[in-house]
Design a protein around this motif. Structure first.
Motif, PDB file in Angstrom:
ATOM      1  N   ASP A  34       0.862  -1.188   0.000  1.00  0.00           N
ATOM      2  CA  ASP A  34       0.000   0.000   0.000  1.00  0.00           C
ATOM      3  C   ASP A  34       0.896   1.235   0.000  1.00  0.00           C
ATOM      4  N   THR A  35       0.760   2.060  -1.015  1.00  0.00           N
ATOM      5  CA  THR A  35       1.672   3.197  -1.167  1.00  0.00           C
ATOM      6  C   THR A  35       1.061   4.512  -0.729  1.00  0.00           C
ATOM      7  N   LYS A  36      -0.151   4.493  -0.201  1.00  0.00           N
ATOM      8  CA  LYS A  36      -0.778   5.737   0.235  1.00  0.00           C
ATOM      9  C   LYS A  36       0.068   6.355   1.354  1.00  0.00           C
ATOM     10  N   PRO A  37       0.409   7.645   1.238  1.00  0.00           N
ATOM     11  CA  PRO A  37       1.222   8.273   2.290  1.00  0.00           C
ATOM     12  C   PRO A  37       0.560   8.166   3.662  1.00  0.00           C
ATOM     13  N   ILE A  38       1.372   7.923   4.675  1.00  0.00           N
ATOM     14  CA  ILE A  38       0.852   7.805   6.037  1.00  0.00           C
ATOM     15  C   ILE A  38       1.003   9.145   6.750  1.00  0.00           C
ATOM     16  N   GLU A  39       0.136   9.387   7.702  1.00  0.00           N
ATOM     17  CA  GLU A  39       0.165  10.607   8.495  1.00  0.00           C
ATOM     18  C   GLU A  39       1.026  10.345   9.731  1.00  0.00           C
ATOM     19  N   LEU A  40       2.023  11.203   9.952  1.00  0.00           N
ATOM     20  CA  LEU A  40       2.885  11.044  11.122  1.00  0.00           C
ATOM     21  C   LEU A  40       2.606  12.151  12.128  1.00  0.00           C
ATOM     22  N   THR A  41       2.752  11.798  13.402  1.00  0.00           N
ATOM     23  CA  THR A  41       2.580  12.758  14.490  1.00  0.00           C
ATOM     24  C   THR A  41       3.834  12.752  15.349  1.00  0.00           C
ATOM     25  N   ALA A  80       3.107   5.873  -5.401  1.00  0.00           N
ATOM     26  CA  ALA A  80       2.687   4.644  -6.072  1.00  0.00           C
ATOM     27  C   ALA A  80       3.798   4.034  -6.927  1.00  0.00           C
ATOM     28  N   ASN A  81       4.806   4.820  -7.272  1.00  0.00           N
ATOM     29  CA  ASN A  81       5.916   4.336  -8.081  1.00  0.00           C
ATOM     30  C   ASN A  81       6.990   3.596  -7.281  1.00  0.00           C
ATOM     31  N   PHE A  82       6.900   3.626  -5.945  1.00  0.00           N
ATOM     32  CA  PHE A  82       7.979   3.070  -5.123  1.00  0.00           C
ATOM     33  C   PHE A  82       7.477   2.147  -4.009  1.00  0.00           C
ATOM     34  N   PRO A  83       6.641   1.136  -4.324  1.00  0.00           N
ATOM     35  CA  PRO A  83       6.193   0.231  -3.261  1.00  0.00           C
ATOM     36  C   PRO A  83       7.368  -0.564  -2.679  1.00  0.00           C
ATOM     37  N   LEU A  84       7.493  -0.525  -1.377  1.00  0.00           N
ATOM     38  CA  LEU A  84       8.570  -1.178  -0.622  1.00  0.00           C
ATOM     39  C   LEU A  84       9.972  -0.699  -1.037  1.00  0.00           C
ATOM     40  N   LYS A 134      12.272  11.868  -9.407  1.00  0.00           N
ATOM     41  CA  LYS A 134      13.713  12.054  -9.618  1.00  0.00           C
ATOM     42  C   LYS A 134      14.422  12.245  -8.277  1.00  0.00           C
ATOM     43  N   THR A 135      13.829  13.021  -7.404  1.00  0.00           N
ATOM     44  CA  THR A 135      14.424  13.263  -6.085  1.00  0.00           C
ATOM     45  C   THR A 135      14.522  11.971  -5.292  1.00  0.00           C
ATOM     46  N   VAL A 136      13.437  11.210  -5.246  1.00  0.00           N
ATOM     47  CA  VAL A 136      13.400   9.967  -4.467  1.00  0.00           C
ATOM     48  C   VAL A 136      14.351   8.931  -5.046  1.00  0.00           C
ATOM     49  N   ALA A 137      14.389   8.805  -6.354  1.00  0.00           N
ATOM     50  CA  ALA A 137      15.230   7.788  -7.017  1.00  0.00           C
ATOM     51  C   ALA A 137      16.707   7.926  -6.650  1.00  0.00           C
ATOM     52  N   GLN A 138      17.150   9.133  -6.346  1.00  0.00           N
ATOM     53  CA  GLN A 138      18.551   9.357  -5.955  1.00  0.00           C
ATOM     54  C   GLN A 138      18.928   8.609  -4.670  1.00  0.00           C
ATOM     55  N   PHE A 139      17.943   8.306  -3.839  1.00  0.00           N
ATOM     56  CA  PHE A 139      18.227   7.768  -2.502  1.00  0.00           C
ATOM     57  C   PHE A 139      17.822   6.308  -2.338  1.00  0.00           C
TER      58      PHE A 139
END
Length: 140
Positions: A34-41, A80-84, A134-139
């Motif tokens: 599930d790639t939906k962004p999670i809410e952090l507190t 959605a492009n980066f599951p796990l 592009k930003t995420v793929a760098q890491f």
């Protein structure tokens, strides 16, 4: 690798692969794909970032922010492009002012990439899906 469940936020050990057909949380049985962004507190931020072996991409935003609202669909599409491969999360700076202060958030939206529990990249301003990818793929 350790992966945090997007539903119950428990830590799961998952074998590292190029792609996955199925991966479920050992505790709540929800899909780890599930790639939906999670809410952090403030109460769960450190636990999620420290216990994730994959990069954690955090969007610091606020509900009144126009550029934040514009970027939200792109952030979800990018996730959605980066599951796990990467965990996408959001922090509402209106509700979590202490987290905004802790990370020196001066303008929103601000995206911070955490890897190995450390901030490795930061960018302020709304990004489209291609720029986020592009930003995420760098890491990875």
């Amino acid at each position: 690798m350790r992966v945090v469940c997007p539903v119950c936020k428990s830590v799961n050990n998952v074998p590292q692969r190029d792609s996955y057909k199925k991966a479920n949380c050992g505790k709540c049985k929800s899909s780890l794909l599930d790639t939906k962004p999670i809410e952090l507190t403030n109460s769960d931020f450190d636990e999620v970032v420290v216990n994730s072996d994959i990069p954690v991409i955090v969007d610091f935003w606020a509900p009144w922010c126009g550029p934040c609202k514009m970027m939200a669909p792109s952030f979800e599409k990018s996730a959605a492009n980066f599951p796990l491969k990467a965990l996408y999360a959001k922090v509402n700076t209106e509700n979590e002012q202490s987290l905004g202060a802790r990370f020196g958030i001066r303008s929103i939206p601000t995206i911070i990439v955490f890897k190995d529990a450390k901030e490795v990249h930061r960018v302020s301003g709304a990004l489209d899906e291609a720029a986020l990818n592009k930003t995420v793929a760098q890491f990875l």
